[in-house]
Design a protein around this motif. Structure first.
Motif, short mmCIF file in Angstrom:
data_model
loop_
_atom_site.label_atom_id
_atom_site.label_comp_id
_atom_site.label_asym_id
_atom_site.label_seq_id
_atom_site.Cartn_x
_atom_site.Cartn_y
_atom_site.Cartn_z
N THR A 570 0.94 -1.22 -0.01
CA THR A 570 0.14 -0.10 0.01
C THR A 570 0.98 1.10 -0.06
OG1 THR A 570 -1.76 -1.09 1.14
CG2 THR A 570 -1.75 1.10 1.19
N ASP A 571 2.06 1.16 0.65
CA ASP A 571 2.84 2.52 0.88
C ASP A 571 3.46 2.62 -0.51
OD1 ASP A 571 4.35 4.31 1.87
OD2 ASP A 571 5.91 3.21 2.81
N ALA A 572 4.05 1.68 -1.28
CA ALA A 572 4.47 1.83 -2.62
C ALA A 572 3.34 2.24 -3.41
CB ALA A 572 4.93 0.60 -3.03
N ASN A 573 2.32 1.70 -3.43
CA ASN A 573 1.23 2.17 -4.31
C ASN A 573 0.73 3.75 -4.19
OD1 ASN A 573 0.79 -0.11 -5.88
ND2 ASN A 573 -0.75 -0.87 -4.47
N LEU A 574 0.81 3.95 -2.92
CA LEU A 574 0.38 5.44 -2.54
C LEU A 574 1.49 6.40 -3.48
CD1 LEU A 574 -0.57 5.26 1.08
CD2 LEU A 574 -1.96 6.22 -0.57
N THR A 575 2.81 6.19 -3.29
CA THR A 575 3.84 6.93 -3.55
C THR A 575 3.82 6.98 -5.20
OG1 THR A 575 5.34 6.34 -1.85
CG2 THR A 575 6.26 7.05 -3.91
N LYS A 576 3.36 5.86 -5.68
CA LYS A 576 3.47 5.83 -7.03
C LYS A 576 2.16 6.46 -7.80
CE LYS A 576 2.38 2.11 -10.85
NZ LYS A 576 2.14 0.61 -10.98
N PHE A 577 1.11 6.55 -7.13
CA PHE A 577 -0.12 7.16 -7.80
C PHE A 577 -0.18 8.51 -7.47
CE2 PHE A 577 -1.71 2.54 -7.74
CZ PHE A 577 -1.62 2.27 -9.20
N LYS A 601 -8.58 7.87 -5.52
CA LYS A 601 -9.56 7.40 -4.61
C LYS A 601 -9.19 5.70 -4.82
CE LYS A 601 -12.98 10.69 -5.10
NZ LYS A 601 -14.57 10.84 -5.51
N ALA A 602 -8.88 5.20 -5.85
CA ALA A 602 -8.63 3.71 -5.72
C ALA A 602 -7.68 3.26 -4.66
CB ALA A 602 -8.41 3.24 -7.15
N VAL A 603 -6.40 3.96 -4.69
CA VAL A 603 -5.28 3.53 -3.61
C VAL A 603 -5.94 3.87 -2.34
CG1 VAL A 603 -4.11 5.67 -3.90
CG2 VAL A 603 -2.96 3.49 -3.45
N GLY A 604 -6.84 5.01 -2.25
CA GLY A 604 -7.49 5.17 -1.06
C GLY A 604 -8.13 4.23 -0.24
N ASN A 605 -8.81 3.25 -1.14
CA ASN A 605 -9.47 2.23 -0.98
C ASN A 605 -8.85 1.27 -0.20
OD1 ASN A 605 -12.12 3.66 -1.70
ND2 ASN A 605 -12.16 2.82 -3.61
N GLN A 606 -7.49 1.15 -0.48
CA GLN A 606 -6.61 0.13 -0.12
C GLN A 606 -6.27 0.34 1.54
OE1 GLN A 606 -3.16 -0.16 -2.19
NE2 GLN A 606 -4.18 -0.33 -4.18
N LEU A 607 -6.55 1.58 2.04
CA LEU A 607 -6.21 1.79 3.47
C LEU A 607 -7.27 1.44 4.45
CD1 LEU A 607 -5.73 5.63 2.65
CD2 LEU A 607 -3.85 3.94 3.16
N GLU A 613 -5.17 6.52 8.47
CA GLU A 613 -5.60 6.19 7.20
C GLU A 613 -6.74 6.55 6.63
OE1 GLU A 613 -4.16 1.56 6.78
OE2 GLU A 613 -4.72 2.06 8.75
N GLN A 614 -7.66 6.79 7.75
CA GLN A 614 -9.13 7.38 7.09
C GLN A 614 -8.84 9.01 6.64
OE1 GLN A 614 -12.14 5.83 6.72
NE2 GLN A 614 -10.54 4.28 6.33
N GLY A 615 -7.94 9.67 7.57
CA GLY A 615 -7.63 10.97 7.16
C GLY A 615 -7.00 11.05 5.85
N LEU A 616 -6.05 10.08 5.55
CA LEU A 616 -5.21 10.21 4.12
C LEU A 616 -6.21 9.72 3.12
CD1 LEU A 616 -3.02 10.05 2.31
CD2 LEU A 616 -2.31 7.80 3.32
N LYS A 617 -7.25 9.05 3.41
CA LYS A 617 -8.11 8.48 2.58
C LYS A 617 -9.09 9.62 2.11
CE LYS A 617 -12.15 5.25 1.67
NZ LYS A 617 -12.69 4.15 2.39
#
Length: 628
Positions: A570-577, A601-607, A613-617
Motif C-alpha cells: 500500500t505504501d508503494a502504491n500511494l507513492t506511485k499514484f 481514490k482507488a489507492v485510498g480504498n486500500q487503506l 489512514e482514514q484522514g489520508l483516504k
C-alpha cells in the motif's frame, strides 16, 4: 458590528482529597501590590521533602547551564526551530501576558494595556499601536472588529487612568474595544462582573450569527456587596444558593450593538451536583469537594507514577481557564482543583459532563484539545508560575501536562488518563518554570503542540501517541539573573498562520519558524503552513482544515508512514499514484488527468480503519475531486 467573513483561509485553495470548608473572605479592597501578586502567582505550593526525585538527563542538554542575563545577553539554546525576530518589551508595557491574532496583527496583552504588532513580514515584526490601560492580567481575545480584555485588579479604573480608585469608577470584568481602526482603538462599555476577569473565552453559537458569548473566569476576591451594581456575595457556604463562588459568568454580546453586552448567566453552576443550574434549589452549588467525581480515581498504587506527592491541591471553586471548541460542542475547564469536560451546545448554559482530579496536580490552569476532539491536555501551574519548578528535585509529574483520552462510554463521554509530559531537562533555582500556555501546530495526521514554560522556554512536542508524548523542538534562554529568581520567561507561545509567536514577560516578543528534522519533514511543515485563519483565539479552538493539495496528501502519507500502519504494498502504491497524478495534474490530456485522479481514490480504498489512514483516504478523495 458584524464579524468578518472568510475567517478560515487557505494558501492553496479557497491528588489527595481537595480542601473542604469555606473559602477566604472576599478581598474587595486588596492593595495594588497584593493584587499584583495574587493576579500572577496564586497560592504557592511547596514540594514535599519526602518526594522522590525524578531521573533527568542532566549532562548533554544544551539548555542546562545557560548564561544568565537580561534581554538578548542571556545564553540561548535552540533545536529544530529558527528564531526569526526578537523585539524588546514595548514602551509602557509591564508583564507581557496573552496573545490574540487578527489579520496581519498580533495583539499582545500586558498588565499596563496592550500592544499591536504588524507581522505581515514575520522576520521583521513592527510595533504598530500601544494602548495604556492598567488592569491585570489584560488577557486578550478578538472577534471581528472587537477586542476583549480581562481585568481583575482592584486598582483598575473605567477610564484606564491610574490612582483615585473608588467603588464608582473601579472596573473589574471584561473590557471591550472597537479595533476597526487598528491605530485608534476605542473603548466601549464593557461588562463588570462580581469576580472580575482573570481570563475569558470567546464562545460561538453555531446556530446564532448575531451574538457571541464570553465565559468569564475570575480567581481573585469578590466585590463588596455594597459596591454597585451587583450586590455580590463571596459566601462559601453550600447553604447559600446566591454565592458568587463556585461558578463561571456568561456574557452575551450582540454583534450589531456591542455596547449592549450584558451578563446572561451570572453564576453558571458547572460545579454543582448536577453540573448546571437545574439543581440550585437543592443548595448543591458548592465546590467539587461536595460531589463524588463522575470519573473517580482511586489512590494510585506506589510506583504507578501517579501516587500523591505531598503538594497541596487547590479547592475547585472557579475555573482558571476554559478552552471552548464549539464545532464539537465541548469545552475543557481547568478549574483549580479539577479538570472538567463541559457541554456547550447551549452556550448560555454550559453543563459539566465529566470531572477528573489528579493527585499530582496542584492547580489546573489551562487546556487544549487535539483537532478531532479525542484528547485533551491540562496544564498544572504548580507554584503559580512564579517558582522554580523544573529543578532536579522536582518530579516530572509536578507542574506538568496531563494528557487524557476522551472516550465514549455507556455513561457518555469520559476522560481517561493517558500520560504526563514535562520538559525533559533541568532548570536552575533562578528560573520560574512550569507548564503554561500553548496551541496546536496543524500537521496533518499528527497531534503536535507548541507551549510556553515561563523561564523553561518554549517547547514543541508530539502527543499523537497520548501515552508517549515526545519533545521534538525547543528554544530557551538563560535566567534573568545569575543568583536570584526574577520572574520572567514565556507567558504564551502560539502557532498562527505558519509561525510561532512568543510573549516573554519581561524580555519582549519573539517569532519562530520550524525547521526540518527527523521529527518533521519539509512537506509536513509546508502542509501546516497552508492552514490560515483570518483571526484566532487559542482559548476558542477552531477545527483545523487543510486544502485539497498534493502537499496535504503527502503530509498525511508521511504521518501514516511514521505510525507504521501501512503495508509495504500500500505504501508503494500511494507513492506511485500520488507522483503519477501530480505529474499529469497540468496535462492538456484531460482523459489522462481524470484517470490518474481516479487512481487516487482507488489507492485510498486500500487503506485501513485507523484514524490516520482514514484522514489520508479523505485527503486523497478531496484532491481527486479537484483534479477531475
Amino acid at each position: 458590528m458584524r464579524r468578518r467573513t472568510g475567517r478560515l483561509l487557505f494558501a492553496a485553495l479557497a491528588a489527595t482529597s481537595l480542601f473542604a470548608g469555606a473559602l477566604p473572605a472576599a478581598a474587595d479592597t486588596m492593595p495594588a501590590e497584593e493584587q499584583e501578586d495574587a493576579d500572577f502567582g496564586f497560592e504557592s505550593f511547596e514540594a514535599s521533602e519526602s518526594a522522590e526525585a525524578p531521573q533527568f538527563p542532566t549532562t548533554d542538554d544544551p539548555r542546562v547551564g545557560l548564561q544568565a542575563g537580561p534581554g538578548e545577553t542571556a545564553g540561548q539554546a535552540i533545536l529544530n526551530l529558527e528564531k526569526l525576530a526578537s523585539l524588546p518589551l514595548a514602551p509602557g508595557a509591564n508583564t507581557n501576558s496573552d496573545l490574540a491574532f487578527t489579520g496581519d496583527y498580533v495583539i499582545s496583552g500586558n498588565y499596563n494595556g496592550f500592544n499591536v504588532y504588524d507581522v505581515s513580514d514575520p522576520t521583521e515584526p513592527q510595533l504598530r499601536t500601544s494602548i495604556i490601560c492598567p488592569g491585570s492580567q489584560n488577557d486578550v481575545s478578538v472577534y471581528g472588529d472587537l477586542l476583549f480584555m480581562s481585568v481583575e485588579a482592584t486598582s483598575a479604573k473605567i477610564d484606564c487612568t491610574s490612582g483615585g480608585v473608588t467603588s464608582a469608577n473601579r472596573f473589574r470584568g471584561v473590557r471591550i474595544w472597537d479595533i476597526s481602526d487598528i491605530d485608534n482603538p476605542v473603548q466601549l462599555n464593557g461588562v463588570q462582573t462580581c469576580k472580575g476577569s482573570h481570563t475569558h473565552t470567546i464562545v460561538e453559537d453555531p446556530n446564532d450569527d448575531d451574538n457571541v458569548y464570553v465565559y468569564v473566569s475570575g480567581t481573585a476576591g469578590i466585590r463588596a456587596a455594597a459596591e454597585p451594581p451587583f450586590n455580590c456575595t463571596g459566601a462559601s457556604s453550600l447553604l447559600n444558593r446566591d454565592t458568587d463562588n463556585f461558578s463561571v459568568t456568561v456574557i452575551k454580546v450582540p454583534l450589531d450593538d456591542p455596547d449592549a453586552a450584558a451578563i446572561v448567566n451570572r453564576n453558571a453552576r458547572i460545579f454543582s451536583f448536577c453540573g448546571d443550574n437545574s439543581c440550585e434549589d437543592d443548595h448543591a452549588n458548592g465546590s467539587l469537594n461536595a460531589f463524588p467525581p463522575s470519573n473517580p480515581q482511586p489512590l494510585y498504587p506506589e510506583g504507578s507514577g501517579r501516587e500523591p506527592g505531598g503538594q497541596s491541591a487547590s479547592q475547585a471553586s472557579t475555573c482558571h481557564d476554559i478552552t471552548a471548541y464549539p464545532q464539537i460542542g465541548l469545552a475543557a475547564g481547568a478549574c483549580q482543583g479539577r479538570g472538567l469536560l463541559i457541554d456547550i451546545t447551549d452556550p448560555a448554559n454550559p453543563r459539566r459532563i465529566d470531572a477528573v482530579e489528579d493527585y499530582n496536580f496542584a492547580y489546573w490552569h489551562s487546556a487544549t484539545f487535539n483537532n478531532d476532539g479525542t484528547k485533551v491536555i491540562f496544564t498544572d501551574e504548580w507554584g503559580g508560575g512564579s517558582g522554580a519548578r523544573c529543578r532536579a528535585t522536582d518530579p516530572l509529574t509536578w507542574g506538568a501536562n496531563a494528557l487524557f483520552d476522551i472516550v465514549e462510554t455507556n455513561e457518555g463521554l469520559k476522560m481517561e488518563f493517558a500520560s504526563y509530559f514535562k520538559l525533559p531537562m533541568v532548570q536552575t533555582n533562578q528560573e520560574n518554570c512550569v507548564a503554561h500556555n500553548g496551541s496546536l501546530i496543524p500537521v496533518p495526521g499528527r497531534d503536535i503542540m507548541v507551549q510556553a514554560w515561563y523561564q523553561g522556554g518554549t517547547t514543541v512536542f508530539d502527543f499523537t501517541d497520548s501515552k508517549n508524548p515526545v519533545e521534538i523542538a525547543y528554544f530557551d534562554r538563560g535566567p534573568n539573573h545569575p543568583t536570584s529568581l526574577q520572574t520572567g520567561g514565556f507567558w504564551s507561545t502560539y502557532w498562527h498562520n505558519g509561525y510561532m509567536y512568543g510573549n516573554e514577560i519581561g524580555r519582549g516578543f519573539d517569532v519562530f519558524d520550524l525547521t526540518t528534522s527527523e521529527f518533521l519533514n519539509e512537506v509536513e511543515i509546508a502542509a501546516a503552513k497552508q492552514v490560515q485563519f483570518d483571526e484566532y483565539n487559542v482559548q476558542g479552538q477552531e477545527r483545523l482544515v487543510w486544502p485539497a493539495t498534493f502537499t496535504t496528501v503527502r503530509a498525511w502519507h508521511s504521518a501514516a508512514q511514521r505510525q507504521g500502519v501501512l503495508s509495504a504494498e500500500t505504501d508503494a502504491n500511494l507513492t506511485k499514484f500520488i507522483d503519477r497524478s501530480e505529474k499529469s495534474a497540468d496535462s492538456k490530456n484531460a482523459a489522462q488527468r481524470r484517470n490518474d485522479a481516479a487512481l487516487l481514490k482507488a489507492v485510498g480504498n486500500q487503506l485501513g480503519d485507523s484514524s490516520v489512514e482514514q484522514g489520508l483516504k479523505n485527503a486523497l478523495s478531496e484532491l481527486s475531486d479537484t483534479l477531475r
